[in-house]
Design an enzyme around this catalytic site. Structure first.
Site, PDB file in Angstrom:
ATOM      1  N   ARG A 112     -11.886  -8.375   9.154  1.00 19.03           N
ATOM      2  CA  ARG A 112     -11.286  -9.667   8.752  1.00 19.03           C
ATOM      3  C   ARG A 112     -10.899 -10.464   9.990  1.00 19.03           C
ATOM      4  O   ARG A 112     -11.093 -11.681  10.053  1.00 19.03           O
ATOM      5  CB  ARG A 112     -10.038  -9.412   7.883  1.00 19.03           C
ATOM      6  CG  ARG A 112     -10.390  -8.910   6.494  1.00 19.03           C
ATOM      7  CD  ARG A 112      -9.155  -8.485   5.704  1.00 19.03           C
ATOM      8  NE  ARG A 112      -9.516  -8.163   4.331  1.00 19.03           N
ATOM      9  CZ  ARG A 112      -8.836  -7.327   3.554  1.00 19.03           C
ATOM     10  NH1 ARG A 112      -7.753  -6.729   4.003  1.00 19.03           N
ATOM     11  NH2 ARG A 112      -9.229  -7.107   2.325  1.00 19.03           N
ATOM     12  N   ASP A 139      -9.434  -4.449   8.329  1.00 15.08           N
ATOM     13  CA  ASP A 139      -8.570  -5.456   8.967  1.00 15.08           C
ATOM     14  C   ASP A 139      -9.253  -5.998  10.223  1.00 15.08           C
ATOM     15  O   ASP A 139      -9.191  -7.197  10.514  1.00 15.08           O
ATOM     16  CB  ASP A 139      -7.221  -4.821   9.331  1.00 15.08           C
ATOM     17  CG  ASP A 139      -6.751  -3.879   8.243  1.00 15.08           C
ATOM     18  OD1 ASP A 139      -5.829  -4.218   7.507  1.00 15.08           O
ATOM     19  OD2 ASP A 139      -7.366  -2.790   8.099  1.00 15.08           O
ATOM     20  N   HIS A 185      -2.846   0.695   8.236  1.00 13.13           N
ATOM     21  CA  HIS A 185      -3.600  -0.238   7.396  1.00 13.13           C
ATOM     22  C   HIS A 185      -2.575  -0.759   6.386  1.00 13.13           C
ATOM     23  O   HIS A 185      -2.395  -0.201   5.312  1.00 13.13           O
ATOM     24  CB  HIS A 185      -4.763   0.482   6.703  1.00 13.13           C
ATOM     25  CG  HIS A 185      -5.402  -0.347   5.620  1.00 13.13           C
ATOM     26  ND1 HIS A 185      -5.939  -1.585   5.868  1.00 13.13           N
ATOM     27  CD2 HIS A 185      -5.583  -0.109   4.294  1.00 13.13           C
ATOM     28  CE1 HIS A 185      -6.425  -2.073   4.733  1.00 13.13           C
ATOM     29  NE2 HIS A 185      -6.206  -1.201   3.768  1.00 13.13           N
ATOM     30  N   ARG A 238       0.840  -1.200   0.000  1.00 14.23           N
ATOM     31  CA  ARG A 238       0.000   0.000   0.000  1.00 14.23           C
ATOM     32  C   ARG A 238       0.874   1.248   0.000  1.00 14.23           C
ATOM     33  O   ARG A 238       0.548   2.257  -0.615  1.00 14.23           O
ATOM     34  CB  ARG A 238      -0.929  -0.008   1.216  1.00 14.23           C
ATOM     35  CG  ARG A 238      -1.940  -1.140   1.162  1.00 14.23           C
ATOM     36  CD  ARG A 238      -2.744  -1.208   2.423  1.00 14.23           C
ATOM     37  NE  ARG A 238      -3.717  -2.275   2.425  1.00 14.23           N
ATOM     38  CZ  ARG A 238      -3.506  -3.494   2.921  1.00 14.23           C
ATOM     39  NH1 ARG A 238      -2.331  -3.806   3.428  1.00 14.23           N
ATOM     40  NH2 ARG A 238      -4.461  -4.393   2.897  1.00 14.23           N
TER      41      ARG A 238
HETATM   42  P1  NAD Z   1      -9.998   1.590  -9.295  1.00 15.73           P
HETATM   43  O1  NAD Z   1      -8.834   1.786 -10.181  1.00 15.73           O
HETATM   44  O2  NAD Z   1     -11.023   0.568  -9.647  1.00 15.73           O
HETATM   45  O3  NAD Z   1     -10.763   2.965  -9.098  1.00 15.73           O
HETATM   46  C1  NAD Z   1     -10.125   4.189  -8.911  1.00 15.73           C
HETATM   47  C2  NAD Z   1     -10.998   5.261  -9.540  1.00 15.73           C
HETATM   48  O4  NAD Z   1     -10.397   6.519  -9.263  1.00 15.73           O
HETATM   49  C3  NAD Z   1     -11.117   5.117 -11.065  1.00 15.73           C
HETATM   50  O5  NAD Z   1     -12.472   5.123 -11.452  1.00 15.73           O
HETATM   51  C4  NAD Z   1     -10.364   6.346 -11.584  1.00 15.73           C
HETATM   52  O6  NAD Z   1     -10.895   6.848 -12.805  1.00 15.73           O
HETATM   53  C5  NAD Z   1     -10.558   7.326 -10.423  1.00 15.73           C
HETATM   54  N1  NAD Z   1      -9.578   8.407 -10.398  1.00 15.73           N
HETATM   55  C6  NAD Z   1      -8.233   8.309 -10.567  1.00 15.73           C
HETATM   56  N2  NAD Z   1      -7.688   9.540 -10.479  1.00 15.73           N
HETATM   57  C7  NAD Z   1      -8.689  10.396 -10.218  1.00 15.73           C
HETATM   58  C8  NAD Z   1      -8.758  11.811 -10.024  1.00 15.73           C
HETATM   59  N3  NAD Z   1      -7.669  12.567 -10.066  1.00 15.73           N
HETATM   60  N4  NAD Z   1      -9.960  12.363  -9.813  1.00 15.73           N
HETATM   61  C9  NAD Z   1     -11.084  11.609  -9.770  1.00 15.73           C
HETATM   62  N5  NAD Z   1     -11.083  10.279  -9.952  1.00 15.73           N
HETATM   63  C10 NAD Z   1      -9.902   9.684 -10.179  1.00 15.73           C
HETATM   64  O7  NAD Z   1      -9.404   1.305  -7.838  1.00 15.73           O
HETATM   65  P2  NAD Z   1     -10.185   0.655  -6.601  1.00 15.73           P
HETATM   66  O8  NAD Z   1      -9.944  -0.804  -6.596  1.00 15.73           O
HETATM   67  O9  NAD Z   1     -11.562   1.185  -6.561  1.00 15.73           O
HETATM   68  O10 NAD Z   1      -9.329   1.240  -5.380  1.00 15.73           O
HETATM   69  C11 NAD Z   1      -9.399   2.619  -5.055  1.00 15.73           C
HETATM   70  C12 NAD Z   1      -8.494   2.913  -3.880  1.00 15.73           C
HETATM   71  O11 NAD Z   1      -9.013   2.271  -2.703  1.00 15.73           O
HETATM   72  C13 NAD Z   1      -7.060   2.359  -4.051  1.00 15.73           C
HETATM   73  O12 NAD Z   1      -6.131   3.298  -3.551  1.00 15.73           O
HETATM   74  C14 NAD Z   1      -7.053   1.110  -3.197  1.00 15.73           C
HETATM   75  O13 NAD Z   1      -5.766   0.749  -2.761  1.00 15.73           O
HETATM   76  C15 NAD Z   1      -7.963   1.577  -2.066  1.00 15.73           C
HETATM   77  N6  NAD Z   1      -8.495   0.515  -1.224  1.00 15.73           N
HETATM   78  C16 NAD Z   1      -8.544   0.793   0.095  1.00 15.73           C
HETATM   79  C17 NAD Z   1      -8.994  -0.160   0.987  1.00 15.73           C
HETATM   80  C18 NAD Z   1      -9.013   0.180   2.449  1.00 15.73           C
HETATM   81  O14 NAD Z   1      -9.208  -0.695   3.319  1.00 15.73           O
HETATM   82  N7  NAD Z   1      -8.816   1.428   2.811  1.00 15.73           N
HETATM   83  C19 NAD Z   1      -9.427  -1.418   0.515  1.00 15.73           C
HETATM   84  C20 NAD Z   1      -9.395  -1.651  -0.854  1.00 15.73           C
HETATM   85  C21 NAD Z   1      -8.912  -0.689  -1.719  1.00 15.73           C
END
Ligand code: NAD
Length: 310
Positions: free
Chosen positions: A150, A147, A174, A87
């Site tokens: 889980r 987490d 995280h 991450r």
């Molecule tokens: P994804 O690639 O499917 O979606 C990301 C979206 O962000 C896309 O639709 C993209 O077009 C958009 N985007 C990118 N740059 C942008 C900007 N400048 N302005 C507006 N929109 C923008 O990714 P995802 O699988 O949905 O994951 C998103 C984030 O969530 C990642 O950073 C991932 O690591 C995180 N995540 C966090 C957790 C958690 O527990 N916190 C769990 C899973 C994923």
């Protein structure tokens, strides 16, 4: 009561969250904002077509000016982990994206709460606070809510009890340096340490393996299907409920520490009381010396990342 959510980022996590918000009728208005406008428009159409099946939420694709009267801005935009990436590897890419996003949101006159899920979520929660100038209680990172879920699920399986009756926390980053708080892990009303003493349920080695499964779950899911999204979406929904229903619920979120646990100037996952105003207070667990050391190690890892950004 008006409950308007502006969701920034309608990728896997964002669209799963939107679907869950719709299913649970948590808002009256949901605005979808994404750099990929077609994706946001397509999702809005698709979600609105569910309205004959019970949803009364107005969903539409929008822009940053729509944030001006939003109660909650949820950010799930940015790069996600690729197989083999941690991450923390995402930090510089997503920090730049957040600088623009938060500036645009603030330009709209937004005056609500931020809920951040993009990784590395602890660093990005801290930066959201800095870029917005909001007080710490108005920026909530999803932290270790996933987490912890889980952990509770796996403990529930191991002891054959409903995970909702498991009271146990994962705290810290995280990410790879997170830690389980075994000293405060309860199955219903009984501490896990009691079961260990009696030789009931998993032994120490099996519990250590269980935590490893929690810590490495994202890597495993990413290897299997490319991304994780349903459980975090439900975690964000749980936070949205706690906020809109003014619940004073205790959830593990990423929030600024101001001396709690002997740490400050860093956001990381700790249990905190969440209500309509955001983070009411951090709950300070009475950690063992070993747990405290691990938490400090986690905090120092994040501090080093922040310093490398500067
Ligand atoms: P994804 O690639 O499917 O979606 C990301 C979206 O962000 C896309 O639709 C993209 O077009 C958009 N985007 C990118 N740059 C942008 C900007 N400048 N302005 C507006 N929109 C923008 O990714 P995802 O699988 O949905 O994951 C998103 C984030 O969530 C990642 O950073 C991932 O690591 C995180 N995540 C966090 C957790 C958690 O527990 N916190 C769990 C899973 C994923």
């Amino acid at each position: 009561m008006k409950r308007k959510i502006a969701l920034i980022g309608t990728g896997f996590v964002g669209s799963s969250y939107a679907f869950a918000v719709l299913n649970q009728g948590l808002a009256n208005e949901l605005v979808l904002i994404d750099i990929n406008k077609k994706k946001a428009e397509g999702d809005a159409m698709d979600l609105n077509h569910a309205s004959p099946f019970g949803s009364r939420i107005c969903v539409r694709a929008g822009d940053y000016e729509d944030c001006h009267d939003a109660d909650l801005v949820v950010i799930t935009a940015g790069a996600n982990q690729k197989p083999g990436e941690t991450r923390l590897d995402l930090v510089s890419k997503n920090a730049k994206i957040f600088q623009t996003i938060v500036a645009e949101v603030m330009k709209s006159g937004f005056d609500g709460l931020f809920l951040v899920a993009t990784n590395p979520v602890d660093i990005l929660s801290f930066l959201t606070m800095k870029y917005s100038g909001f007080p710490a209680h108005r920026v909530i990172g999803s932290g270790t809510i996933l987490d912890t879920a889980r952990f509770r699920y796996l403990l529930g399986e191991a002891y054959q009890v409903n995970p909702q009756n498991v009271h146990a926390y994962i705290i810290g980053e995280h990410g790879d340096t997170e830690l389980p708080v075994w000293s405060h892990a309860y199955i219903g009303t009984r501490p896990v340490s009691d079961y260990l003493k009696e030789g009931k349920g998993p032994d120490k080695e099996q519990l250590d393996q269980l935590f490893t499964q929690v810590r490495d779950a994202a890597y495993q899911i990413i290897d299997l299907k490319g991304a994780t999204y349903y459980a975090i979406a439900m975690g964000l929904v749980r936070l949205t409920q706690a906020i809109f229903r003014d619940e004073n619920a205790i959830l593990t979120v990423s929030t600024l520490l101001k001396g709690e646990y002997g740490l400050k100037d860093i956001c990381l996952g700790v249990p905190a009381v969440i209500n309509r105003s955001g983070v009411r207070e951090v709950i300070e667990l009475n950690l063992t010396e070993e747990e405290r050391k691990k938490l400090h190690h986690s905090a120092h890892t994040l501090t080093r990342q922040l310093q490398s950004l500067k």
